[in-house]
Design a protein around this motif. Sequence first.
Motif, PDB file in Angstrom:
ATOM      1  N   SER A   2     -31.884   3.315   5.849  1.00 54.13           N
ATOM      2  CA  SER A   2     -32.473   2.368   6.800  1.00 54.13           C
ATOM      3  C   SER A   2     -33.446   3.079   7.741  1.00 54.13           C
ATOM      4  O   SER A   2     -34.546   2.574   8.010  1.00 54.13           O
ATOM      5  CB  SER A   2     -31.372   1.689   7.612  1.00 54.13           C
ATOM      6  OG  SER A   2     -30.534   0.908   6.786  1.00 54.13           O
TER       7      SER A   2
ATOM      8  N   LEU B 144     -27.298   4.032   6.595  1.00 55.46           N
ATOM      9  CA  LEU B 144     -27.952   4.419   7.853  1.00 55.46           C
ATOM     10  C   LEU B 144     -29.138   5.340   7.589  1.00 55.46           C
ATOM     11  O   LEU B 144     -30.217   5.167   8.171  1.00 55.46           O
ATOM     12  CB  LEU B 144     -26.952   5.107   8.782  1.00 55.46           C
ATOM     13  CG  LEU B 144     -26.019   4.200   9.583  1.00 55.46           C
ATOM     14  CD1 LEU B 144     -24.944   5.025  10.284  1.00 55.46           C
ATOM     15  CD2 LEU B 144     -26.800   3.375  10.599  1.00 55.46           C
TER      16      LEU B 144
ATOM     17  N   SER C  57     -26.114  -1.524   9.115  1.00 53.73           N
ATOM     18  CA  SER C  57     -26.827  -0.252   9.245  1.00 53.73           C
ATOM     19  C   SER C  57     -28.302  -0.487   9.524  1.00 53.73           C
ATOM     20  O   SER C  57     -28.888   0.100  10.438  1.00 53.73           O
ATOM     21  CB  SER C  57     -26.661   0.585   7.967  1.00 53.73           C
ATOM     22  OG  SER C  57     -25.326   0.976   7.786  1.00 53.73           O
TER      23      SER C  57
ATOM     24  N   CYS D  96     -28.735  -1.997  12.965  1.00 57.29           N
ATOM     25  CA  CYS D  96     -28.558  -1.034  14.052  1.00 57.29           C
ATOM     26  C   CYS D  96     -29.828  -0.214  14.281  1.00 57.29           C
ATOM     27  O   CYS D  96     -30.268  -0.024  15.420  1.00 57.29           O
ATOM     28  CB  CYS D  96     -27.384  -0.100  13.749  1.00 57.29           C
ATOM     29  SG  CYS D  96     -25.765  -0.880  13.878  1.00 57.29           S
ATOM     30  N   VAL D  97     -30.409   0.271  13.176  1.00 56.19           N
ATOM     31  CA  VAL D  97     -31.645   1.046  13.290  1.00 56.19           C
ATOM     32  C   VAL D  97     -32.766   0.165  13.835  1.00 56.19           C
ATOM     33  O   VAL D  97     -33.535   0.568  14.723  1.00 56.19           O
ATOM     34  CB  VAL D  97     -32.048   1.636  11.927  1.00 56.19           C
ATOM     35  CG1 VAL D  97     -33.387   2.366  12.031  1.00 56.19           C
ATOM     36  CG2 VAL D  97     -30.971   2.589  11.426  1.00 56.19           C
TER      37      VAL D  97
END
Length: 310
Positions: free
Chosen positions: A74, A71, A129, A132-133
Amino acid sequence: MQISILLSQQIIKLFLMIFVGYILVKLNILKSEDSQVISKILLYAVMPCSVISAFLVDVTPDAVAGLKLTLIVSALLQILLLLISHLLRRVFHLDAVELASIYYSNSGNLILPLVSYMLGSGWVIYACSYLCVQTVFIWSHGRTLLSGARKFHLKDLLLNINMISVFVGLFLFISGFPLPELLGSTIDTIGSTVGPLSMFVIGMLIADSDLKQIFTKPRIYFITFLRLIFLPLLALVILKISGLASGSEGAKSFLLITYLAVAAPTATSVTQISQLYGHDSLYAGKINVMTTLLSIITMPMMIALFQLFL
């Protein structure tokens, strides 16, 4: 070498799916405009299920550590690459579709099934991850860019079904809340259709275009170069400078999954959102096809460079 071969095989599979969509239109079984319905199903049903499904894994210390690392990396990469992409826009006078095509990679439709196929379903959460970003960016920056809106409203982002799916997935992962087996299985089944349906849309759009224009337009080759080679090389430099690959045991494997998303072809979401908001979805589809085709060569190259320098 094995990863490069698996990459090539998976990308070829996606191209065969594009061909199915193309043939459906050419045989007059479907019309090109029918792809709008599939686009809406993808954006508002299939992708959310795909994201939620990826988070339905057992919570372990290694899983939490890997998720945190991917995360952070990313977010770091996407912020820096966004700034660089806007600089490229000024220098090369890129339009909205070109900028979105350069910046947004196929981190969902290609990378999620690719990681599952190569490493197993337990690794998909780390690929999620980057997705999602990117979901945050594409439904804020990307939607504003492709819709022509002058203002961004936080409410539109938070209430978007794709963002809600990210929140739900994170909640299920962190809390360990068990979904009923029937519900979880249904979500997983719906999410697993993301690859074929996305490729069908591209094929259906291309069926109404002059294929010669795709391969003879120099501008598309330039956009493809920026998407598949320039930005991934910059990302590799950033990762090298950061030293994150040697920060912990297994860090390089987690970063490899993230880097796969960076090196991927243009996101099919660019075509779908362009279609929804009346932008040049046909041009977006042409760029998508070209980047997907050439990624058979460039992605294995980028992964080889990653393994060599990190």
